[in-house]
Design an enzyme around this catalytic site. Structure first.
Site, PDB file in Angstrom:
ATOM      1  N   LYS A 118      -6.549 -20.471  15.968  1.00 54.22           N
ATOM      2  CA  LYS A 118      -6.009 -19.271  15.324  1.00 54.22           C
ATOM      3  C   LYS A 118      -5.271 -18.392  16.326  1.00 54.22           C
ATOM      4  CE  LYS A 118      -9.458 -19.031  11.601  1.00 54.22           C
ATOM      5  NZ  LYS A 118     -10.221 -20.227  11.961  1.00 54.22           N
ATOM      6  N   ARG A 294      -2.139 -29.833   6.785  1.00 56.95           N
ATOM      7  CA  ARG A 294      -2.521 -30.991   5.970  1.00 56.95           C
ATOM      8  C   ARG A 294      -2.248 -30.681   4.505  1.00 56.95           C
ATOM      9  NH1 ARG A 294      -6.915 -28.633   3.681  1.00 56.95           N
ATOM     10  NH2 ARG A 294      -8.228 -27.308   4.987  1.00 56.95           N
TER      11      ARG A 294
END
Length: 498
Positions: A118, A294
């Site tokens: 992150k 994804r």
């Protein structure tokens, strides 16, 4: 460019089946891998070839990188599709797939690496002036410095793990007195869950909405967005109900958040299908959270409102083709809602439930899609995520999609285990959901187990008995493999066509 003729799907259950169906329409051969616990699963039977890669625990099967790549090479597959979960966002897996000469149907290993942290993701996106939640966007190493910054941005603050997700390594801190203790707990949990104890700090948004944007990028630098999904109905920081588009965004906000998502994707040279997640406050200000590199669980709602098959687009991109359409070619048509049907008990803090699907009958009719990986009489294994299915409904508008979801839930007959279907019915009827005003605290604010009532008609009497442990009738769970021909010992099975 390389034409893909055979794909190994490094996953299981509903997502493996969903990928295979698109591949079949593209005349691409499929290879399923399965653990010993999944030997009789539908995705194994549906594939052209299927290989057992290990025992039930995922660490010995679906996470076994060397075995998966070895299998793909042995069966002369051209590519590997990781689905979601398991190895789908594993930088090492993506790199080893490519180094073995296979195509990884997903982004580059470097994109996965950047967006897998992150903090690294925020750093990359910052060059594009993407809105960020105020806080400390680097690992916390000096507690005194952290206390100084948190006093400036104001409490409450949120301590978050740099790696991973799902609420692990996350703590809300209400005052300076509890900061040190919560920091230690968050770091310890992050270390245990992800092998990385680094944490950072953000201003806590009190009534947030969780809105994400689907993006597609090719290997020629083209990136577009396919609009947003509203994902604010959650339990334990994990989604249960998703919909597209969001009921609260106007045209200007929709375009702004979509353009921001495209910039995030460009910040790491992204190609393939991906999702950029944002947190949105009560004034509809949005802030970048992270990027999922994804295919998302909730991708069907985007497919329903755009008419675009995301798996087929992944294949085309992996082959090296440019996107066949531009941003101006994509539009929103209607509304779609997805309910994740988990084997969980919503009356007991959504704890996972295990057992046999004594009754399993899917809803049918216009505007209903069920993506699942189970059949009646199958056992819900304890080794994997407890999701049974994704129930998706589509309507010409949001009201029709909600009404259709209510009908679909009422027609979906499952007994033998507790599920989130009753919770889904509760959500569809709640005025906060209907109005679109709900936020990520919906469960905490509005739901309690007492809200769920079971109408004891003929079907639900059976369900109630099963829940109470009084239903002992078991159906034969033996499924002959006579329609398969063993082509390589006991581990490879190939369908015999008649």
């Amino acid at each position: 460019m390389q034409k893909i003729k055979k794909v190994l799907i490094a996953n299981r259950g509903e997502i493996a089946l969903r990928i295979m169906r698109s591949l079949k329409e593209m005349d691409i051969k499929t290879v399923a891998v399965f653990s010993e616990a999944d030997r009789l699963s539908p995705h194994v039977q549906y594939a052209d070839e299927a290989v057992c890669i290990g025992p039930a625990p995922s660490s010995a099967s679906y996470l076994n990188i060397s075995k998966i790549i070895e299998t793909a090479l042995k069966l002369k597959a051209d590519a590997i599709h990781p689905g979601y979960g398991f190895l789908s966002e594993n930088e090492t897996f993506a790199r080893q797939v490519e180094e073995s000469g296979l195509i990884f149907i997903g982004p580059s290993a470097n994109s996965i690496k950047i967006m897998g942290s992150k903090l690294a993701a925020k750093d990359a996106a910052s060059a594009y002036n993407i809105p960020m939640v105020p806080g400390i966007n680097k690992p916390v190493t000096d507690i005194n410095e952290a206390l100084r910054v948190t006093s400036e941005i104001g409490y409450p603050v949120l301590i978050k793990a740099s790696a991973g997700g799902g609420g692990k390594g996350m703590r809300i801190v209400e005052s300076p007195d509890e900061f040190a203790e919560q920091l230690e707990r968050a770091s310890s949990e992050a270390k245990s869950a992800f092998g990385d104890g680094s944490v950072f700090i953000e201003k806590y948004i009190a009534s947030p909405k969780h809105i994400e944007v689907q993006v597609l990028g090719d290997q020629h630098g083209n990136v577009i967005h396919l609009f947003e999904r509203e994902c604010s109905i959650q339990r334990r920081y994990q989604k249960v109900v998703e919909e597209a588009p969001s009921p609260v965004l106007n045209y200007e906000k929709r375009m702004a958040i979509g353009e921001a998502a495209v910039k995030v994707a460009k910040s790491c040279n992204y190609y393939g299908a991906g999702t950029v997640e944002f947190i949105v406050d009560e004034q509809l200000n949005f802030y970048f959270l992270e990027m999922n590199t994804r295919l998302q669980v909730e991708h069907p709602v985007t497919e329903m409102i755009t008419g675009i098959d995301l798996v087929k687009e992944q294949i085309n991109i992996a082959e090296g083709n440019a996107l066949s359409f531009g941003q101006e070619d994509v539009s929103i048509r209607g509304h779609a809602i997805e309910l994740r049907v988990y084997a969980e008990d919503p009356t007991n803090n959504f704890l996972p439930d295990i057992g046999k699907l004594i009754t399993y009958r899917r809803p049918q009719g216009p505007g209903i899609r069920v993506d699942d990986g189970f059949e009646e009489s199958m056992e819900i294994p304890v080794f994997y995520d407890p999701m049974i299915a994704k129930l998706i409904t589509y309507g010409s508008n949001r009201t029709e999609a909600i009404q259709r979801m209510k009908r679909a839930i009422s027609e979906y007959k499952i007994s033998g285990i507790m599920t989130t279907l009753p919770f889904g019915a509760y959500v569809m009827d709640h005025e906060e959901f209907i109005s679109g005003r709900f936020d990520t605290h919906f469960v905490k604010k509005h739901f309690s187990p007492e809200h769920l009532k079971i109408n004891l008609d003929k079907d639900t009497e059976e369900i109630a008995m099963a829940f109470a442990g009084k239903f002992f009738t078991e159906k034969n769970n033996t499924q002959p493999l006579s329609e398969f021909q063993n082509t390589s010992g006991n581990s490879v099975w190939k369908r015999r066509y008649s």
